[in-house]
Design a protein around this motif. Structure first.
Motif, mmCIF file in Angstrom:
data_model
loop_
_atom_site.group_PDB
_atom_site.id
_atom_site.type_symbol
_atom_site.label_atom_id
_atom_site.label_comp_id
_atom_site.label_asym_id
_atom_site.label_seq_id
_atom_site.Cartn_x
_atom_site.Cartn_y
_atom_site.Cartn_z
ATOM 1 N N LYS A 322 1.005 -1.031 -0.129
ATOM 2 C CA LYS A 322 -0.146 -0.246 -0.031
ATOM 3 C C LYS A 322 0.739 1.210 -0.486
ATOM 4 C CE LYS A 322 -3.210 2.693 3.435
ATOM 5 N NZ LYS A 322 -4.018 2.766 4.771
ATOM 6 N N TRP A 323 1.634 1.436 1.249
ATOM 7 C CA TRP A 323 2.930 2.793 0.998
ATOM 8 C C TRP A 323 3.760 2.589 -0.129
ATOM 9 C CZ3 TRP A 323 0.250 5.202 4.500
ATOM 10 C CH2 TRP A 323 -0.664 4.350 5.575
ATOM 11 N N VAL A 326 1.707 3.749 -3.021
ATOM 12 C CA VAL A 326 1.569 5.712 -2.560
ATOM 13 C C VAL A 326 2.634 6.295 -2.841
ATOM 14 C CG1 VAL A 326 1.362 7.433 -1.311
ATOM 15 C CG2 VAL A 326 -0.234 5.651 -0.384
ATOM 16 N N GLU A 344 5.767 7.760 4.505
ATOM 17 C CA GLU A 344 5.145 6.156 3.801
ATOM 18 C C GLU A 344 7.221 5.968 3.320
ATOM 19 O OE1 GLU A 344 4.578 9.220 2.486
ATOM 20 O OE2 GLU A 344 2.436 8.597 1.865
#
Length: 368
Positions: A322-323, A326, A344
């Motif tokens: 997820k990070w 991003v 992040e």
């Protein structure tokens, strides 16, 4: 240090001797990025549609020609009755039917209103919604052409400006996600079988009595895969730029650093899996099933996290992918720097450190 270098050299030999490992490391990522990049898209092109024209006048002919001229639709069939709509959908090829009412042109001139029914095959809701939106957009454009000489007393004119992806190319959204999945699965899967392979081959006893400390053995097993995964990341980025025309708005150096950090995180997670697994098959199943589904479903790659239930949104925070997605979108599409991406970066660093510490502790337990 000489012993450590020899141990790392041994790991490189193990990898290069195994042709299957080389295929997984280099062949699969290239095939996957090409396959996913071209196949996974939220755009539509040349979708087969049918037309039911009760009016058959000049106006409906103009609209049909306008829709047929777009790259999005291909008029495959003209049907005669509304009862035929279900039968054309049952064949599976037609995805939408445009149903023009009777006396379409006369109603438009006399009442300033005419109706077109857009019937879509909603077995695939996303495609059906996209088809209806594209068709409505073409019809609105035709309506604006008809009314361009009419001045209304009050007008609200929305001015739409798409930033970062003005052409709305779906590949710009999917390439960062595909890159994340490939690096996560390949790195974690390959390292997850590294220690379990030693157990199955009977060479674990040699490592247990070697003078190398557990932390050096863990690092020694990770180093070759870091090197090979970095090559993978470079190949993926090059393909993204030259094949899919993916822009790199931000710093290439920062992109490289963040990619290495994510690779180390993935490799550390793979080492953790290998220390708690007894066989290569178990390690591979855990790395595939335990990482693939959460990475695809909870990373924001396909489904927006904000649309998920709150418990799943909370769980998604522990998914490294997820990070990294991003970070990739921030660097590649938005062109932002570490000032905006420090959180992040710190989270990925913390996850990598946590996985390494737990792996070393688990390895120590096996030594006692």
């Amino acid at each position: 240090m000489k012993r450590f270098k020899g141990f790392v050299r041994k790991e490189f030999y193990h990898i290069f001797r195994d042709k299957r490992s080389l295929f997984i490391l280099f062949g699969m990522p290239i095939a996957q990025i090409l396959l996913f990049g071209f196949a996974i898209t939220n755009e539509i092109n040349n979708v087969d549609i049918a037309v039911l024209d009760h009016s058959r006048d000049a106006t409906t002919g103009e609209i049909i020609n306008k829709i047929a001229a777009s790259k999005y639709f291909s008029i495959n069939e003209f049907i005669e009755r509304e009862t035929d709509i279900e039968s054309v959908f049952q064949k599976g090829k037609i995805k939408a039917v445009l149903n023009f009412e009777k006396n379409f042109s006369r109603n438009l001139i006399r009442d300033n209103t005419a109706t077109i029914q857009i019937v879509t095959d909603a077995t695939d809701p996303n495609t059906a919604n996209t088809i209806s939106n594209y068709t409505s957009s073409i019809l609105r454009n035709y309506q604006q052409e008809l009314n361009r000489d009419i001045q209304l007393a009050y007008q609200v004119l929305p001015e739409i400006r798409m930033v970062y992806n003005p052409e709305l190319k779906g590949v710009f959204m999917f390439v960062p996600g595909v890159m994340t999945i490939i690096l996560m699965l390949v790195s974690a899967m390959m390292t997850s079988i590294s220690i379990t392979r030693e157990k199955e081959l009977g060479t674990m006893e040699i490592l247990l009595v070697s003078p190398l400390k557990p932390v050096l053995i863990i690092i020694g097993k990770v180093v070759p895969y870091i090197f090979l995964s970095v090559i993978n990341a470079i190949v993926i980025i090059v393909l993204s730029i030259f094949v899919f025309k993916m822009p790199i708005q931000g710093s290439l150096f920062l992109l490289g650093v963040e990619s290495v950090l994510f690779i180390i995180t993935s490799l550390s997670l793979g080492i953790l899996i290998s220390t708690i697994s007894t066989t290569q098959q178990t390690a591979m199943m855990v790395s595939l099933m335990g990482l693939m589904l959460p990475t695809i479903l909870l990373s924001g790659f396909i489904f927006p996290i904000s649309s998920m239930p709150v418990p799943l949104q909370v769980i998604s925070n522990i998914i490294p992918a997820k990070w990294f997605i991003v970070l990739l979108k921030g660097i590649m599409l938005k062109g932002v720097g570490i000032v905006y991406l420090w959180k992040e970066t710190l989270l990925l660093f913390g996850m990598a450190l946590f996985f390494i510490v737990v792996s070393v502790r688990k390895y120590k337990i096996r030594l006692e």
